[in-house]
Scaffold this active site. Structure first.
Site, PDB file in Angstrom:
ATOM      1  N   PRO A  11      -5.245  12.790   8.020  1.00 42.20           N
ATOM      2  CA  PRO A  11      -6.581  13.266   8.362  1.00 42.20           C
ATOM      3  C   PRO A  11      -7.440  12.258   9.100  1.00 42.20           C
ATOM      4  CG  PRO A  11      -6.411  12.882   5.995  1.00 42.20           C
ATOM      5  CD  PRO A  11      -5.032  12.747   6.567  1.00 42.20           C
ATOM      6  N   ASN A  12      -8.164  12.791  10.056  1.00 41.01           N
ATOM      7  CA  ASN A  12      -9.155  12.082  10.867  1.00 41.01           C
ATOM      8  C   ASN A  12      -8.563  11.130  11.892  1.00 41.01           C
ATOM      9  OD1 ASN A  12     -11.447  13.327   9.591  1.00 41.01           O
ATOM     10  ND2 ASN A  12     -11.012  12.015   7.827  1.00 41.01           N
ATOM     11  N   ARG A  19     -13.993   7.430  16.236  1.00 43.30           N
ATOM     12  CA  ARG A  19     -14.460   7.285  14.860  1.00 43.30           C
ATOM     13  C   ARG A  19     -14.468   5.817  14.438  1.00 43.30           C
ATOM     14  NH1 ARG A  19     -10.982   7.961   9.623  1.00 43.30           N
ATOM     15  NH2 ARG A  19     -12.622   7.861   8.053  1.00 43.30           N
ATOM     16  N   TYR A  24     -11.535   0.974  12.990  1.00 41.32           N
ATOM     17  CA  TYR A  24     -10.218   1.502  13.362  1.00 41.32           C
ATOM     18  C   TYR A  24      -9.793   1.161  14.788  1.00 41.32           C
ATOM     19  CZ  TYR A  24     -11.052   4.162   9.137  1.00 41.32           C
ATOM     20  OH  TYR A  24     -11.323   4.524   7.842  1.00 41.32           O
ATOM     21  N   ASN A  74       0.936   7.101   8.490  1.00 42.42           N
ATOM     22  CA  ASN A  74      -0.429   6.720   8.145  1.00 42.42           C
ATOM     23  C   ASN A  74      -1.053   7.939   7.475  1.00 42.42           C
ATOM     24  OD1 ASN A  74      -3.133   6.118   7.962  1.00 42.42           O
ATOM     25  ND2 ASN A  74      -3.229   5.100   9.943  1.00 42.42           N
ATOM     26  N   ALA A  77      -6.858   8.983   4.347  1.00 46.73           N
ATOM     27  CA  ALA A  77      -7.497   9.052   3.027  1.00 46.73           C
ATOM     28  C   ALA A  77      -6.595   9.655   1.960  1.00 46.73           C
ATOM     29  CB  ALA A  77      -8.803   9.832   3.124  1.00 46.73           C
ATOM     30  N   HIS A  80      -4.992   7.618  -1.079  1.00 51.45           N
ATOM     31  CA  HIS A  80      -5.652   7.319  -2.343  1.00 51.45           C
ATOM     32  C   HIS A  80      -5.764   8.528  -3.262  1.00 51.45           C
ATOM     33  CE1 HIS A  80      -6.621   4.083   0.342  1.00 51.45           C
ATOM     34  NE2 HIS A  80      -7.299   4.918   1.099  1.00 51.45           N
ATOM     35  N   ASP A  87       5.068  12.647  -3.924  1.00 48.65           N
ATOM     36  CA  ASP A  87       6.259  13.359  -4.356  1.00 48.65           C
ATOM     37  C   ASP A  87       7.156  13.728  -3.175  1.00 48.65           C
ATOM     38  OD1 ASP A  87       5.389  13.147  -6.966  1.00 48.65           O
ATOM     39  OD2 ASP A  87       4.770  15.247  -7.140  1.00 48.65           O
ATOM     40  N   GLU A  98       4.562   3.024   5.150  1.00 52.66           N
ATOM     41  CA  GLU A  98       3.139   3.372   5.125  1.00 52.66           C
ATOM     42  C   GLU A  98       2.386   2.383   6.012  1.00 52.66           C
ATOM     43  OE1 GLU A  98      -0.521   3.364   1.894  1.00 52.66           O
ATOM     44  OE2 GLU A  98       1.532   3.370   1.148  1.00 52.66           O
ATOM     45  N   HIS A 100      -1.511   1.402   7.813  1.00 55.55           N
ATOM     46  CA  HIS A 100      -2.968   1.582   7.881  1.00 55.55           C
ATOM     47  C   HIS A 100      -3.530   0.648   8.944  1.00 55.55           C
ATOM     48  CE1 HIS A 100      -3.051   4.050   4.314  1.00 55.55           C
ATOM     49  NE2 HIS A 100      -2.186   3.207   3.798  1.00 55.55           N
ATOM     50  N   SER A 102      -6.716  -0.336   9.203  1.00 57.38           N
ATOM     51  CA  SER A 102      -7.619  -1.291   8.551  1.00 57.38           C
ATOM     52  C   SER A 102      -6.954  -1.859   7.302  1.00 57.38           C
ATOM     53  CB  SER A 102      -8.936  -0.602   8.172  1.00 57.38           C
ATOM     54  OG  SER A 102      -8.714   0.386   7.177  1.00 57.38           O
ATOM     55  N   ARG A 111     -10.257   2.485  -2.181  1.00 56.50           N
ATOM     56  CA  ARG A 111      -9.184   2.414  -1.181  1.00 56.50           C
ATOM     57  C   ARG A 111      -8.112   1.374  -1.535  1.00 56.50           C
ATOM     58  NH1 ARG A 111     -10.885   5.406   3.304  1.00 56.50           N
ATOM     59  NH2 ARG A 111     -13.140   5.491   3.560  1.00 56.50           N
TER      60      ARG A 111
END
Length: 143
Positions: A11-12, A19, A24, A74, A77, A80, A87, A98, A100, A102, A111
């Site tokens: 998302p985002n 943004r 970011y 990535n 949000a 978290h 799963d 994974e 990220h 930031s 976070r």
């Protein structure tokens, strides 16, 4: 051996470059994808972004079934909050890294926890778009 790698964004991340560029960066998602294709021309890269948790779960499952070498993920949000994504990663044999943009551990306390990190082969946090490149590089060498 040809490597097939999915770069999956949550998302985002469709708003990259617009943004919170101080958090970011100023690189758009489209530019990130173009940069990765340019850096790894001999790798079969596919890209997918969704703001919907179930779509991301479906892509993880589809990626596993299609014989991907690995997945750069990535989860935004959902990192978290999403037991469903945890799963899904745990249910597949395809290695997932994974990523990220930031440093999630230098941000708000909520976070600092990742549901996905324990079921991924690794996590890269805080290196901006370079983290994606490092993840692809690792998957090419190890998956």
């Amino acid at each position: 051996m040809e490597h097939k790698i999915l770069v999956l964004n949550g998302p985002n991340l469709n708003l990259l470059g617009d943004r919170e560029p101080d958090q970011y960066g100023e690189v758009s998602l489209e530019q990130l994808e173009a940069d990765l294709r340019s850096e790894f021309p001999d790798t079969d890269l596919s890209f997918y972004q969704s703001n919907h948790e179930g779509d991301l779960v479906d892509r993880l499952h589809e990626g596993h079934r299609s014989g991907l070498s690995g997945i750069v993920f990535n989860p935004g949000a959902y990192t978290h909050t999403s037991v469903a994504l945890r799963d899904a990663v745990r249910a597949i044999e395809t290695p997932v890294i994974e990523v990220h943009l930031s440093n999630i551990y230098s941000r708000e306390a909520f976070r600092h926890f990742s549901h996905l990190a324990p079921v991924c082969v690794g996590q890269i946090s805080g290196l901006g778009t370079v983290g994606y490149s490092l993840a692809v590089r690792w998957l090419r060498a190890n998956a």
